[in-house]
Design an enzyme around this catalytic site. Structure first.
Site, mmCIF file in Angstrom:
data_model
loop_
_atom_site.group_PDB
_atom_site.id
_atom_site.type_symbol
_atom_site.label_atom_id
_atom_site.label_comp_id
_atom_site.label_asym_id
_atom_site.label_seq_id
_atom_site.Cartn_x
_atom_site.Cartn_y
_atom_site.Cartn_z
ATOM 1 C CG HIS A 99 -1.927 0.996 1.364
ATOM 2 N ND1 HIS A 99 -1.660 2.314 1.688
ATOM 3 C CD2 HIS A 99 -3.284 0.912 1.199
ATOM 4 C CE1 HIS A 99 -2.801 2.994 1.720
ATOM 5 N NE2 HIS A 99 -3.796 2.166 1.426
ATOM 6 C CG ASP B 269 0.477 -2.636 6.487
ATOM 7 O OD1 ASP B 269 -0.427 -2.699 7.362
ATOM 8 O OD2 ASP B 269 0.347 -1.998 5.421
ATOM 9 C CD GLN C 14 -6.693 -4.643 3.786
ATOM 10 O OE1 GLN C 14 -7.605 -5.466 3.758
ATOM 11 N NE2 GLN C 14 -6.917 -3.342 3.737
ATOM 12 C CE LYS D 165 -8.686 -0.367 5.905
ATOM 13 N NZ LYS D 165 -7.359 -0.516 5.326
ATOM 14 C CB CYS E 71 -3.869 3.484 -1.593
ATOM 15 S SG CYS E 71 -4.961 4.888 -1.397
#
Length: 622
Positions: free
Chosen positions: A339, A416, A419, A442, A580
């Site tokens: 991202h 990260d 997600q 999220k 993104c």
């Protein structure tokens, strides 16, 4: 004011004179019921189960009997599996499974009776009071309603809920009471105070208050959907279908209630105050930090920093650890899947320091090439920052191996998890990550709240990012002494209420069970992929073997915006654009995709609605 007479107060005779104006009399009801049952296949008339009688006013009416009892979850599940096996995998409802089904029996298939609001009253209030936390009250049905029964054998084996679930002692289940789930310890009289005799509320990472398996009800997607009020919205006259979960997830009622309760009963700034509301707010905030630490497997609450979201989290690491440890000629590694939030801060740092940004390539399925990654590592590598799940493709990245290789090269690693945390169990110590970041919105929590996990020794060595209140121990005009982590990185008044809301969201998903969520979503993704892939003109972008809940595609003859608008006309929300993540889309030769992204409250019926629109567009392709 006119007060309608409840039908339960009609006399047994039910004469027309006693029926309020506008309502049919009992004779009319009896006639209609008789005609209905006479029209059933083979003239079948359901018989009442033992012990169940009819209302006195309707007893003795020819052809009318009490409705059949609903099957128990266990029986429904076993019947569904048998029916699926005998039908060649054709999806049918667990409720319609019978030992000797009539050839004319109605098959509900993947229908969703719970898509209408649970409250039938005109004022929107539920017809009966809740007796447990959302999603924790057992309903009749199969183990995983909404998933085609052909996939039923692949679903996790979840024990049925006990018959006599306890009722919460108060309606405020969202304050942390286990409700229908057993509690390891009895709570104090005041939820914001530590248990008597506990000494301190020190976090113990070895103690995980996981409810007993027998206390967790079967996974019923329709029951879960009733916990999310926004799913009852209508868009363009259609029931809302939310397939934009990779952008943000919706909030269960328990999260909404928890935030409202905070502002109604606890609202205060935290720390450094002797009054009760400050104590309540502080305890609620720090309790949320403990929940986050437990949720991601951190070793200490001091390793959890609250920020606005994953974007701010990565910027914090880049502008503190990165500024101190990256110099001219050093190298930073990211993957092609990232991202923009995991690219731009490192580009800025590299430009400022004279460092170099290097990129792990991916194969044609969208999975990272580990052999190429190994070639990138060298003694100049300072940090490796990679996503655990691609937001654009859904690829699940082997982060544990990537982190291990980074450590062998002497580098630190950031993962990260924006997600990943809503789709799979995460344990930062098992991954070995030095830093781990995610956003609350999220994972069914509020917007504006996120988390940085950092190993304690790294956080202690990092300079603060922002200066102000809360992060200082002592200030004079000559010097400032900073608080230890995590306060050192939480300058000013933080997003207290939404941190508390994040804690409630974690409570919610843990009650359902991350393993149950992962299995259900996997089966739903398989179902959606098998339906979408064969449509003429569809090209799936990202076909890695390991994926999580994202379907990215383009349709020949249409722009992604045109597909998105056509879906929106049917009430279906998807993301269309570059997500993104422009570098990874350009790797596949496209500038934008249509991206349906799934969550555990989505159903196969909703997938079918999306498929019908894409098929229609495909058939009319220019």
């Amino acid at each position: 004011m006119t007060t309608l007479t409840p039908t339960s107060e009609l006399s047994p005779g039910g004469s027309a004179a006693e029926v309020p104006a506008g309502l049919p009399d009992v004779a009319t009801l009896a006639r209609l019921a008789g005609e209905f049952f006479a029209a059933l296949p083979n003239g079948a008339v359901p018989q009442p189960p033992s012990g169940v009688g009819l209302p006195s006013g309707l007893s003795g009416i020819q052809g009318l009997s009490a409705p059949a009892a609903l099957p128990s979850p266990a029986n429904a599940a076993s019947g569904a599996a048998a029916q699926a096996a005998g039908s060649g995998g054709s999806p049918t409802s667990a409720h319609s499974a019978q030992s000797t089904p009539s050839p004319h029996a109605l098959s509900l298939g993947k229908s969703s009776p719970a898509l209408v609001p649970n409250a039938a009253a005109s004022n929107g209030l539920p017809e009966q009071a809740a007796v447990g936390a959302p999603g924790a009250v057992p309903r009749a049905g199969g183990q995983a309603l909404g998933v085609p029964e052909a996939y039923a054998p692949a679903l996790p084996s979840v024990p049925s809920a006990p018959a006599n679930l306890p009722v919460p002692s108060t309606p405020y289940y969202f304050l942390g009471e286990a409700s229908t789930l057993p509690s390891a310890v009895s709570g104090p009289s005041f939820y914001f105070a530590p248990p008597a005799g506990s000494g301190s509320s020190a976090f113990d990472p070895t103690v995980v208050p996981t409810p007993a398996a027998s206390a967790r009800p079967p996974f019923d997607v329709h029951a879960i959907r009733r916990d999310f009020p926004i799913l009852q919205e209508r868009v363009n006259g259609r029931q809302l279908v939310w397939f934009d979960n990779a952008a943000t997830t919706h909030k269960p009622q328990s999260v909404i209630d928890r935030i409202a309760w905070f502002y109604a009963h606890e609202n205060s700034n935290i720390h450094r105050a002797a009054h009760e509301l400050a104590a309540r707010a502080t305890d609620a905030y720090e309790s949320a930090r403990q929940k986050v630490a437990r949720f991601i497997g951190a070793g200490s609450v001091e390793e959890i920093i609250f920020v606005r979201g994953a974007t701010e989290a990565i910027n914090l690491v880049a502008k503190t650890w990165g500024t101190k440890n990256v110099g001219e000629g050093d190298e930073i590694i990211v993957s092609n899947l990232e991202h923009h939030a995991n690219i731009v801060p490192w580009q800025q740092l590299a430009a400022e320091k004279g460092a170099k940004l290097r990129v792990i390539p991916v194969d044609d399925s969208g999975q990272v090439l580990l052999e190429e990654y190994k070639r990138l590592l060298n003694d100049r590598t300072k940090i490796v920052s990679v996503t655990q799940v691609s937001n654009a493709l859904g690829t699940v990245v082997p982060v544990a191996e990537i982190v291990d290789l980074a450590h062998r090269a002497g580098a630190v690693a950031l993962v990260d998890g924006a997600q990943s945390v809503s789709h799979m169990r995460v344990n930062v110590r098992e991954i070995g990550a030095d830093f781990f970041v995610f956003s609350g919105h999220k994972v069914f929590g509020p917007t504006g709240i996120g988390v940085v996990y950092g190993k304690r020794e790294l956080l202690e060595d990092m300079p603060p990012w922002q200066g102000g209140g809360n992060m200082i121990a002592d200030v004079t005009f000559e010097r400032t002494v900073f608080q230890p982590p995590p306060n050192k990185f939480e300058a000013g008044t933080g997003n207290i209420a939404d941190a508390v809301g994040l804690g409630a969201a974690i409570d919610y998903v843990e009650r359902i069970g991350m393993e149950n969520i992962a299995r259900y979503e996997h089966d739903l993704l398989v179902y959606a992929t098998r339906q979408l892939q064969p449509i003429p003109g569809v090209r799936l972008i990202g076909t890695a073997r390991d994926k999580a809940s994202v379907l990215s595609f383009v349709l020949k003859g249409y722009t992604t915006e045109e597909v998105g608008k056509a879906l929106n006309q049917e009430g279906i929300a998807v993301r269309s654009g570059h997500h993104c993540a422009q570098p990874i889309l350009r790797r596949f030769g496209v500038e934008a995709t249509v991206r349906p992204s799934l969550a555990f409250y989505n159903t196969c019926e909703e997938v079918d609605a999306l498929i019908r629109v894409v098929q229609r567009l495909s058939g009319a392709r220019r």
